[in-house]
Design an enzyme around this catalytic site. Structure first.
Site, PDB file in Angstrom:
ATOM      1  CB  THR A 132      -2.523   3.675   3.077  1.00  0.00           C
ATOM      2  OG1 THR A 132      -3.077   3.318   1.813  1.00  0.00           O
ATOM      3  CG2 THR A 132      -1.073   3.247   3.132  1.00  0.00           C
ATOM      4  CD  GLU A 133      -3.766   1.061   9.876  1.00  0.00           C
ATOM      5  OE1 GLU A 133      -4.937   1.222  10.241  1.00  0.00           O
ATOM      6  OE2 GLU A 133      -2.981   0.232  10.404  1.00  0.00           O
ATOM      7  CD  GLU A 248      -9.412   4.615  -4.370  1.00  0.00           C
ATOM      8  OE1 GLU A 248      -8.238   4.919  -4.062  1.00  0.00           O
ATOM      9  OE2 GLU A 248     -10.228   4.100  -3.569  1.00  0.00           O
ATOM     10  NE  ARG A 249      -8.050  -0.912  -6.823  1.00  0.00           N
ATOM     11  CZ  ARG A 249      -8.226  -1.940  -6.016  1.00  0.00           C
ATOM     12  NH1 ARG A 249      -9.137  -2.873  -6.310  1.00  0.00           N
ATOM     13  NH2 ARG A 249      -7.523  -2.051  -4.904  1.00  0.00           N
ATOM     14  N   GLY A 345      14.934  16.188 -24.521  1.00  0.00           N
ATOM     15  CA  GLY A 345      16.358  16.246 -24.206  1.00  0.00           C
ATOM     16  C   GLY A 345      16.571  16.782 -22.798  1.00  0.00           C
TER      17      GLY A 345
END
Length: 385
Positions: A132-133, A248-249, A345
């Site tokens: 990723t970039e 990976e997934r 809650g």
């Protein structure tokens, strides 16, 4: 907690599970709160994982590994970390074992394997994968990092972001363009290690969740990478990424169902102890119906996950199947954690309660390893093919 008895594990698997469970109770769970404050796990924890044989178990014996190629052991590792409720470790350690390591094992040169695999097994070397970039997330073809052939080495320039294990990483699998004119066919993969001049890291991000997971930016400024650190062939990096992304997934999906189970189990305890209007909130019909809904859907998810583990053991899980697992099980995790917060809650919104951390940690599961919108696209491609 389920009606359907799990049948995919044998006695040896359960012995491994118990050993791992004991290790987590002693070496991980007691330290997780401190790691969350530090924004990373300790290096010592990696060393202890290695010493106990929990890292890269599929590595060949010649590199110091156990040469175990039964994916059920990998699945147990992910599952027990998830059931501990320690989300950061449940993501970072499996990423090293089942996401980064296969790239080096399957595509690395012999020189690279000898240099890096022993350290990845014993915990001396922590690994990450940098795809990723800032301007390229799920669209991997849009990456701008480059690797220029200089004859006896490559020179890498660029930056990566949202890198899991990034700050502690000693070894990083980096995707870069070796031919920017060729789109996907111009992407290659390289091993970059922390000792290479020009390689630097940003500070760990201040994230909404996964506080014990060191996530940061990586920077490459004229980083000289030896030819032996090229993974596979020039221009085939995108093909390798697509091949390995299925596992990976699947790993993300397996972590998702286990983490959801952890949140559910803590909620089961809470609703039986918490009193309202003179009785346990577990006595109210709404609570009971919510528990029934979550329990049924989690059992469904667990059966589905177990089936995928066995299919993957036979190398039968394709991209669409892995995408379905990642999509369905992370959506399940986010839904369960939200329902569990509601049953707590106001206390469910307090960080000291495990369910609050589970809620915050779950959300990113639908984003990384390919957004769930991309997963839908990959699923429908197969349906229409």
């Amino acid at each position: 907690m389920y009606s359907v008895i799990r049948t995919i594990f044998n006695e040896e698997h359960e012995m491994f599970r118990q050993s791992l469970k004991d290790f987590i109770a002693k070496e991980i769970t007691p330290h997780n709160a401190e790691w969350e404050k530090n924004k990373m796990v300790s290096r010592e924890s990696w060393k202890k994982l290695g010493e106990n044989g929990f890292l890269c178990i599929q590595a060949p014996e010649e590199y110091g590994g156990l040469d175990i190629h039964d994916f059920r052991y990998n699945a147990i590792f992910v599952e027990e970390l998830g059931l501990s409720g320690c989300s950061g470790p449940a993501i970072g350690y499996p990423l090293h074992n089942d996401i980064v390591f296969p790239y080096i094992l399957h595509y690395g040169t012999e020189a690279a394997k000898k240099k890096y695999i022993p350290g990845m097994i014993n915990g001396d070397l922590i690994s990450a994968v940098a795809m990723t970039e800032p301007g390229a997330g799920s669209d991997l073809q849009a990456i701008r990092s480059t690797a220029v052939d200089k004859g006896d080495h490559y020179v890498i320039n660029g930056s990566k972001t949202f890198i899991t294990n990034g700050f502690l990483a000693d070894v990083v699998v980096v995707a870069a363009k070796t031919d920017p004119t060729q789109g996907a066919k111009g992407i290659s993969l390289f091993i970059v290690d922390k000792n290479m001049e020009g390689f630097s890291k940003g500070v760990p991000f201040d994230k909404v969740g996964l506080h014990a997971q060191d996530t940061c930016e990586l920077f490459f400024e004229d980083v000289s990478v030896p030819k032996e650190n090229l993974l596979g062939n020039i221009g085939e990096g995108f093909k390798y990424l697509m091949t390995e992304l299925a596992q990976e997934r699947l790993i993300v999906g397996l972590a998702a169902v286990a983490l959801a189970e952890s949140a559910f189990l803590s909620t089961l305890d809470y609703v039986q102890q918490r009193k309202a209007f003179g009785k346990s909130i577990s006595d109210f019909q709404n609570t009971r119906f919510k528990l029934a809904e979550m329990g049924a859907k989690l059992e469904q998810g667990r059966i589905y996950a177990d089936q995928l583990v066995m299919l993957h053991n036979d190398k039968k899980v394709d991209s669409a199947m892995a995408s379905s697992a990642k999509y369905l099980l992370t959506e399940l995790q986010c839904w369960v954690s939200d329902e569990c917060v509601q049953l707590h809650g106001g206390y469910g919104y307090m960080w000291e309660y495990p369910v609050a951390r589970a809620f915050a940690d779950a959300r990113v599961q639908r984003i990384y390893a390919g957004t769930n919108e991309i997963m839908k696209e990959l699923i429908v491609r197969k349906l229409l093919s």
